[in-house]
Structure formats: C-alpha cells, structure tokens
Design a protein around this motif. Structure first.
Motif, short mmCIF file in Angstrom:
data_model
loop_
_atom_site.label_atom_id
_atom_site.label_comp_id
_atom_site.label_asym_id
_atom_site.label_seq_id
_atom_site.Cartn_x
_atom_site.Cartn_y
_atom_site.Cartn_z
N GLY A 1 47.69 35.53 41.87
CA GLY A 1 49.02 35.14 42.33
C GLY A 1 48.97 34.34 43.61
N GLU A 2 48.11 34.74 44.55
CA GLU A 2 47.97 34.00 45.81
C GLU A 2 47.53 32.56 45.55
N ALA A 3 46.57 32.40 44.63
CA ALA A 3 46.07 31.06 44.33
C ALA A 3 47.15 30.18 43.73
N LEU A 4 47.92 30.74 42.81
CA LEU A 4 49.00 29.96 42.18
C LEU A 4 50.08 29.62 43.21
N ASN A 5 50.40 30.56 44.07
CA ASN A 5 51.40 30.30 45.12
C ASN A 5 50.93 29.24 46.10
N ALA A 6 49.61 29.11 46.26
CA ALA A 6 49.06 28.11 47.18
C ALA A 6 49.01 26.72 46.56
N GLY A 7 49.35 26.61 45.27
CA GLY A 7 49.40 25.30 44.63
C GLY A 7 48.36 25.07 43.56
N ALA A 8 47.58 26.10 43.20
CA ALA A 8 46.60 25.94 42.13
C ALA A 8 47.30 25.71 40.79
N VAL A 9 46.64 24.98 39.91
CA VAL A 9 47.15 24.76 38.56
C VAL A 9 46.88 25.98 37.68
N TYR A 10 45.73 26.62 37.91
CA TYR A 10 45.28 27.67 37.00
C TYR A 10 44.39 28.63 37.77
N ALA A 11 44.46 29.89 37.42
CA ALA A 11 43.58 30.90 38.02
C ALA A 11 43.39 32.03 37.02
N ALA A 12 42.19 32.60 37.00
CA ALA A 12 41.88 33.65 36.04
C ALA A 12 40.75 34.52 36.58
N TRP A 13 40.65 35.74 36.03
CA TRP A 13 39.49 36.56 36.31
C TRP A 13 38.23 35.76 35.97
N SER A 14 37.24 35.80 36.83
CA SER A 14 35.94 35.19 36.53
C SER A 14 35.06 36.27 35.91
N GLY A 15 34.80 36.14 34.63
CA GLY A 15 34.04 37.15 33.93
C GLY A 15 34.69 38.51 34.05
N SER A 16 33.90 39.51 34.40
CA SER A 16 34.42 40.87 34.53
C SER A 16 34.93 41.16 35.93
N GLY A 17 34.99 40.13 36.79
CA GLY A 17 35.54 40.27 38.12
C GLY A 17 34.54 40.88 39.10
N PRO A 18 34.98 41.01 40.35
CA PRO A 18 36.35 40.79 40.84
C PRO A 18 36.64 39.37 41.30
N SER A 19 35.69 38.44 41.13
CA SER A 19 35.95 37.07 41.56
C SER A 19 37.03 36.42 40.70
N VAL B 1 35.81 35.12 46.08
CA VAL B 1 34.85 36.21 45.91
C VAL B 1 35.19 37.34 46.88
N PRO B 2 35.79 38.43 46.39
CA PRO B 2 36.07 39.58 47.27
C PRO B 2 34.78 40.24 47.74
N ALA B 3 34.91 41.04 48.78
CA ALA B 3 33.73 41.69 49.36
C ALA B 3 33.21 42.83 48.50
N PHE B 4 34.06 43.43 47.67
CA PHE B 4 33.61 44.58 46.88
C PHE B 4 33.01 44.12 45.55
N ARG B 5 32.23 45.01 44.94
CA ARG B 5 31.60 44.73 43.65
C ARG B 5 32.34 45.44 42.53
N LEU B 6 32.26 44.85 41.36
CA LEU B 6 32.80 45.47 40.15
C LEU B 6 31.82 45.15 39.02
N PHE B 7 31.08 46.15 38.58
CA PHE B 7 30.03 45.87 37.60
C PHE B 7 30.61 45.80 36.20
N THR B 8 29.93 45.02 35.36
CA THR B 8 30.42 44.72 34.02
C THR B 8 30.71 45.98 33.22
N SER B 9 29.84 46.98 33.33
CA SER B 9 30.03 48.20 32.52
C SER B 9 31.37 48.86 32.82
N GLU B 10 31.75 48.91 34.08
CA GLU B 10 33.03 49.52 34.44
C GLU B 10 34.19 48.65 33.97
N SER B 11 34.07 47.35 34.18
CA SER B 11 35.16 46.45 33.83
C SER B 11 35.39 46.38 32.32
#
Length: 287
Positions: A231-249, A161-171
C-alpha cells in the motif's frame, strides 16, 4: 588450495509477481557468486553479509554435490549478495551457482536445462529456478518448459526488503490447497493482465493485475506489514507492487521516468526500517 578456481554466479529473483504463483519469476541483478577448487574433502566458506543460518542446510554445497556427486570433493568459496529468507530466490541462486561452479571445476559442461531440472528438484518448485538459471522474465509452462518473455522497458523496478526474515516453509504453510471458483477466475484474469502489462508497457493493464487471492491474501494475514508495504508503494506513485516470492520483500514497478521520485517518497515514509534496492533486470541467469 592451489590452481585457478572455476567460477559461476546466478541472480536473485522475484517470483509470483502477484498472480503468477509458482510459474512466473523475474531475475534481478543481485548475485550469488561461487568459486570452486578440487580438494581432498568438501569445504565451504561464506564471505560477506548474507550467509546461511548455522542451523540450516547449505544450498551452495547441496547444489554442488547434486551436480557432480559427493565423491568429487571441492573447496567452495561463496560471495552471496542475495538476502536470505527475504523472498528473493536466495536458495535457487545458491543451488544454481554451486552446481555450475562444481561442474566447471570437474571439467563437465554447464548444461542450463540440466541445472534447471536439478534446482527445481532441490527447490520443489520451478519459478525461481527458471529465473536463476535462464535470467530475464521467465514463465514455466504447464509442461515444465521455460519460456522467456520480453519485458517492456517502460518500467523501473525496486525491491523493498524488511529487516525480518520469513522462510518459504512458513509462508507456504498458510496457502490453502483448495479455492472457490470465483477466486480461480479472478486469478486467471489477473495473470493475463499481468503478462500483458509487463510485456506491452501499458501501465493501466498492469495495474489491473494488482492483488491475488491464491497466496497473497493468506500471506497478508500471516504478515500484515507486507500488505502495508504494498500500500505504501502504491500511495507513493508505483504502478504495481506485489509480494516477492514468499516474502517479506515487495517487488515494486514504476513508470521508468518516475522511479527516482517513488524511491525518494518511500525513503521518506519508511525510514531505515526497510531497505530499498534498485537492481536492474538480470538478462542472463547462470554466468
């Protein structure tokens, strides 16, 4: 304010999971909790860290009024643990919890299917609504019905969960309305691999679902830092990573035996700029 309040809660959710755009979501055990009392006029108090911005509409209030009508005023107290503007279904959880608490307060039954339709109408799309109301891994079929899928226990999960917000309407505004046929075929293939991998526990199949051309490509241009987190998550050994909803998580899946190691690696590489949460899957939606 007197008497015993009626209570309800609904979970956060991670929608899309990559290629499951607007039809697939996973409920997370991070909750919006609402208490409701009969009152002479509508009142809402938000406690805790995650409160709606002053300039935005109040989703808990909207859900409650949609459920029982504005002619039945209630006093609502909200304890919300779902980050707002982070792609974790905060509005769906708030609508659902507000609606259920309100219905209980006026002595009406909490019908999950009715609340799902109500939340979908307020949200404008059904994926987060399905997970918030019914819990688990929820698929909304072409007829608008919710199908709960059984997710394999082979995976551990975390949310970045990044510190900044990204609202659905913009995304959503950057997502194209038309796509070339190869992109659609790729998306269909990824969606099949995603569901097969999530339900079978076969990490190789799940990993083949990585990427998305319907919404993630355009959103990565809007917020490149989210793609870098994946990319960071996959490089750390995750199997899968994706945008959570409209992000930025970012939703991250690991082999269950490797979750701790991946969390440690990401904590080291990301520092304090990104919060790492490790919720369990919410098997129940509204409670």
């Amino acid at each position: 304010m007197t008497g015993t309040p009626s209570e309800a809660s609904a979970p956060a959710s991670s929608a899309n999971l990559g290629p499951g755009f607007d039809c697939l979501a996973l409920a997370l055990e991070i909750r919006c909790r609402v208490r409701a009392w009969r009152s002479e006029r509508w009142k809402v108090r938000h406690d805790g860290r995650h409160r709606p911005p002053p300039e935005s509409a109040d989703a808990v209030l909207a859900g409650a009024q949609a459920a029982v009508g504005s002619e039945h005023p209630l006093r609502l107290e909200v304890d919300n643990h779902v980050p707002i503007g982070s792609g974790l279904g905060s509005s769906a959880a708030a609508y659902a919890a507000g609606a259920a608490a309100a219905l209980r307060s006026v002595g009406r039954p909490v019908d999950a299917h009715r609340i799902f339709r109500l939340v979908t109408a307020l949200e404008g799309h059904a994926d987060n609504a399905a997970a918030a109301v019914f819990g688990g891994l929820a698929l909304v079929d072409p007829g608008g019905r919710v199908r709960k899928l059984t997710m394999s226990d082979a995976y551990g999960l975390m949310v970045l969960v990044p510190a900044f917000r990204l609202f659905t309407s913009e995304s959503r505004s950057v997502v194209p309305e038309r796509f070339e046929l190869p992109a659609v075929v790729n998306s269909l293939s990824r969606m099949a691999a995603l569901v097969a991998g999530l339900t079978s526990g076969e990490a190789g199949i799940l990993r083949s679902a990585l990427g998305d051309e319907l919404h993630e490509t355009s959103r990565n241009r809007l917020r490149p830092s989210v793609g870098k987190l994946i990319g960071e998550a996959l490089n750390a050994g995750a199997v899968y990573a994706a945008w959570s909803g409209s992000g930025p998580s970012v939703l991250v899946l690991t082999r269950s035996s490797e979750t701790g190691r991946v969390v440690e690696a990401l904590s080291s590489s990301l520092g304090d700029q990104v919060e790492i949460a490790c919720p369990s899957i919410a098997s129940r939606g509204i409670v």
